[in-house]
Write an enzyme that holds these catalytic residues in place. Structure first.
Site, short mmCIF file in Angstrom:
data_model
loop_
_atom_site.label_atom_id
_atom_site.label_comp_id
_atom_site.label_asym_id
_atom_site.label_seq_id
_atom_site.Cartn_x
_atom_site.Cartn_y
_atom_site.Cartn_z
N GLU A 119 55.97 -31.34 24.88
CA GLU A 119 57.15 -32.20 24.85
C GLU A 119 57.81 -32.34 26.21
O GLU A 119 58.98 -32.70 26.32
CB GLU A 119 58.16 -31.70 23.81
CG GLU A 119 57.65 -31.75 22.39
CD GLU A 119 57.24 -33.14 21.95
OE1 GLU A 119 57.87 -34.12 22.39
OE2 GLU A 119 56.29 -33.25 21.15
N ASP B 61 50.92 -39.32 24.32
CA ASP B 61 50.24 -39.04 23.07
C ASP B 61 49.09 -40.00 22.82
O ASP B 61 49.27 -41.23 22.85
CB ASP B 61 51.22 -39.13 21.89
CG ASP B 61 52.34 -38.12 21.99
OD1 ASP B 61 52.20 -37.15 22.76
OD2 ASP B 61 53.36 -38.29 21.30
#
Length: 659
Positions: free
Chosen positions: A125, A215
């Site tokens: 993250e 991602d």
């Protein structure tokens, strides 16, 4: 001579520990498999990939041929594999010893599989705290990727961010690549030709590198992306456009790092990507922050002032959600106990690492903490880990400590089969009821919160203008009908044995100093006890005749509102599923059977009570839109106190379905 721009393209693949197998399989078929097959056909297109260790194990076991393509691309030098914590923890949220252990676990796994030891790491993250640098360096990692926003917060300009920088913590060096937000929002949503033209414009402006890492699920799993990226040929068109360009080359991060010197030293603030900094804030702060950003954007100051409008940090999730904080502090406590063992067994270390997977500890654009099956996976590993440590290192049957640092003590009451944790905060309710046999915490529920995105419910669906497709960040959809009542925040936690007297919550219980499992307030004495697989709660009443007493149980049942969960009445009849309301008068017994859990909870009282059951649901957002999620079965037991001096007993029997 045309200036050459190096495209450093990286993709990150991860699935949460405990995610549904069918979800992972769908991700593979719609994303991982076609992405790897497409790239394998272009050996001259170099890129970087990161697969979290847990997902890599899953894919190598079930799809060895597809993963062999990835290994082949590594061996031919087309792909560089990045490391990370093996189960994808937020490194800043776990102890240094576990950071090193998690990193080494995936480093070793990748080296054994491909013969190449990773030098780069994906920072989960993109949560940056300088304290993680020593563990990364100690694990043999030379560089990581973070957002360009991290650098902008130090005063750097976007034009400067076409290479890597160096930082240190206590003398441990780590190099940092800034990920371009502009590219993150273009790939794969803008037409391929526009992406290539954008890169060529950067080359013409003299930029050395365009740095992308995001991602991989955006390439096939996000709404509309499978059709866009594969069926309509976006990925092939982008690859071929880059390879045909006279001003763009591709490289791995390792090659670029070897050929280019650092741009100098930099010290980044504690932060993550800009969207995360908004998600971490509770209401109303999140709303104020969003209004401020929108106002500055409308005034034309958005890009200029954004680095100075930072919002919150990732750790805010732990102060914002007590449920996440309890999960986190329980994990830290067990990590400490495990580390104190002379030789921690590898199986217990693996359970700890699985319990450190990041997904259930926070909530942003997608489910995370709001998804019961993700929390359940973490709790299952914690419960099994605790049982394993207890077998090697016994502890007292009753312990008192303020584990979650909220100013209120927790009383741990445990035996070989069960553990109840009661918080001494006035409610005297159980915030945990864990069964070691069933590997489950029955108090693992989530209260309703006012989330910033709730204010978008009811707005019209987003419309994308021009070619390309919309990003999931911008889409407004509702999977279920949602009313105003569905998003009213809870005033109290969703725990076990929250008591009310004449409908008003009892909030003035105090733990008895002589007996930590005994709580008192005027007119009531409340006691908790554990015997084998049974939790017993006793109330003794004095001077309260005629008043209406109730206690509320929020039981986390893994079947939720699925077909494998059902209420069974005392006479054996089926009362319905957990997702349905159920009202019983003068009842003394009700069983909750759960096929997903493979267990049951039998609720018994020694006096007839009125029993009301209903599903407790929350509203959160996901890739597919806003959705209702059942968190627990809410049971309310009502009883009119008959005499000036009387008692009520409640028992919860937790047993496997096979018994």
């Amino acid at each position: 001579m045309t200036h050459s721009l190096t495209l450093l393209l990286g993709v990150h693949a991860h699935q949460p520990v405990g995610n549904f197998p069918e979800v992972i399989e769908d991700a593979h078929q719609r994303c991982y498999k076609p992405f790897l097959e497409t790239l394998h056909a272009y050996p001259e297109f170099r890129f970087v990939a990161h697969f979290s260790g847990w997902l890599l194990d899953w894919l190598r076991e079930r799809h060895p041929d597809d993963m062999a393509l990835l290994a082949a691309m590594v061996r031919r030098g087309q792909v560089e594999l990045f490391s990370s914590g093996d189960t994808e923890p937020v490194l800043a949220a776990i102890p240094h010893r576990d950071r090193v252990g998690q990193l080494q676990a995936l480093n070793d796994k990748l080296a054994a599989w491909t013969g190449v030891r990773p030098r780069g790491a994906w920072l989960t993250e993109r949560v940056w705290e300088s304290s993680v640098a020593p563990a990364l360096a100690e694990s043999g990692i030379d560089y990581v990727t973070v957002d360009d926003y991290h650098f902008l917060c130090t005063g750097k300009t976007t034009a400067e961010l076409d290479g890597y920088f160096s930082t240190e913590e206590g003398g441990a060096r780590l190099d940092l690549f800034p990920i371009s937000e502009a590219l993150r929002y273009r790939l794969p949503f803008s037409p391929a030709a526009e992406v290539v033209a954008y890169l060529e414009d950067l080359a013409a402006a003299g930029q050395s590198a365009a740095i992308y890492f995001d991602d991989i699920e955006k390439f096939g799993i996000w709404p509309e992306t499978y059709d866009w990226v594969y069926r309509r040929g976006w990925l092939r068109a982008m690859i071929e456009g880059v390879l045909a360009s006279q001003s763009i080359t591709t490289a791995t991060y390792a090659d670029f790092h070897a050929r280019n010197a650092t741009r100098g030293v930099v010290y980044l603030p504690t932060t993550s990507y800009s969207e995360m900094n908004e998600w971490t804030l509770p209401m109303p702060a999140a709303g104020i922050y969003a209004e401020l950003l929108a106002a500055e954007q409308a005034a034309g100051h958005g890009e200029r002032y954004r680095p100075f409008l930072r919002g919150g940090i990732w750790r805010n999730f732990l102060s914002r959600y007590p449920e996440a904080n309890w999960l986190h502090k329980r994990m830290l406590g067990l990590s400490t106990r495990l580390a104190a063992l002379p030789q921690p067994p590898p199986a217990l270390i693996a359970e700890l690492y699985r319990a450190q997977a990041n997904d259930a500890y926070w909530h942003g654009l997608f489910g995370g903490l709001y998804l019961p099956h993700l929390r359940r996976a973490v709790w299952a590993n914690l419960v099994e880990l605790e049982a394993g440590i207890d077998a090697l290192q016994a502890r007292p049957a009753v312990q008192t400590v303020d584990l979650d640092l909220d100013g209120h003590r927790e009383i741990f009451i445990h035996g070989p089969e069960l553990q109840a944790v009661v918080r001494d905060d006035g409610l005297a309710a159980a915030c945990e009821l864990s069964s070691y046999r069933l590997r489950h915490n029955f108090a693992d529920s989530l209260r309703r919160y006012h989330e910033h995105y709730h204010d978008r419910i009811g707005s019209a669906p987003s419309e994308h203008q021009g070619e390309g497709i919309a990003s999931a960040h911008d889409i407004v959809r509702c999977k279920h009908p949602i009313s105003a009542a569905d998003i009213v925040p809870d005033a109290l936690p969703r725990a076990l044995c929250i008591d009310r007297l004449d409908h008003l919550p009892i909030a003035d219980y105090r733990a008895d100093g002589a007996n930590a499992a005994r709580f008192t307030r005027p007119g009531i004495v409340k006691r908790y006890a554990i015997d084998a697989g049974t939790l017993t709660v006793d109330w003794a009443f004095t001077g309260l005749a005629g008043q209406r007493f109730s206690t509320e149980l929020n039981l986390a049942m893994p079947s939720c509102d699925g077909f494998l969960g059902r209420y069974v009445l005392a006479d054996g009849r089926i009362g319905g599923g957990f997702g349905q309301p159920l009202n019983l008068a003068e009842s003394e017994s009700l069983t909750l059977e759960d096929g997903v859990l493979g267990g049951r909870v039998t609720v018994r009282t020694d006096s007839p009570v009125t029993l009301e059951c209903q599903p407790h649901q929350t509203v959160s957002q996901s890739e597919a839109g806003f959705e209702k999620i059942m968190q627990s079965a809410e049971l309310r037991l009502h009883w009119v106190i008959p005499d000036a001096a009387c008692a009520l007993r409640l028992q919860l029997d937790l047993t496997p379905l096979s018994s």
